[in-house]
Design an enzyme around this catalytic site. Structure first.
Site, PDB file in Angstrom:
ATOM      1  CB  CYS A  78      40.977  46.688  45.163  1.00  7.63           C
ATOM      2  SG  CYS A  78      42.315  47.840  45.441  1.00  7.63           S
ATOM      3  CB  CYS A  92      38.343  42.995  42.473  1.00  6.51           C
ATOM      4  SG  CYS A  92      38.859  42.838  44.178  1.00  6.51           S
ATOM      5  CB  CYS A 111      37.598  40.415  45.789  1.00  6.32           C
ATOM      6  SG  CYS A 111      38.102  41.862  44.878  1.00  6.32           S
TER       7      CYS A 111
END
Length: 144
Positions: free
Chosen positions: A11, A85, A93
């Protein structure tokens, strides 16, 4: 017996969602998986996420945030790279080079939540529970 399934959760900051994904897969997947997590701009662990995970018996307070580039530079092989994400950050991402199968599981960003700590914690609990369900259903789908 084949080797462990190598998984990397990614993330933005490696402060919340990827840490939760890593922790739940380690817990639910046991010895079948080798699990890591990283971020494109590592931050620091979100204390409310640490608290929410403690509520379900998982202590991530000692975890360190890691940068995805360190795995890329090492050429670390992964079977799966799972980006977690949220949809608004999905374009940020990172793409991971190599043969890893890429999966995207979008979850809201706990660092973007507004309100009091208690209000944020309520939302984080929902995100935590969604991540746990997704990890558990994914493990079942791999076994099928």
């Amino acid at each position: 017996m084949q080797g462990k399934i190598r998984v990397l959760f990614v993330c933005i900051h490696n402060s919340a969602r990827s840490q939760m994904g890593e922790a739940f897969l380690k817990q639910a997947g046991g010895e079948r998986f080798e699990v890591q997590s990283a971020g494109i701009e590592p931050g620091r662990l979100n204390p409310l996420v640490v608290q929410a995970m403690k509520e379900v018996g998982i202590d991530i307070s000692g975890n360190v945030t890691k940068e995805v580039s360190q795995f890329i530079e090492k050429g670390a092989p992964f079977d799966y790279v799972i980006t977690v994400c949220d949809e608004t950050s999905a374009e940020r991402c990172p793409l991971f080079p190599g043969k890893a199968q890429r999966l995207h599981w979008g979850f809201p960003d706990p660092s973007a939540l507004q309100g009091t700590d208690e209000e944020k914690l309520q939302s984080i609990r929902a995100i935590r529970d969604d991540i746990k369900k997704k990890v558990e259903s994914w493990i079942i789908s791999l076994a099928a």
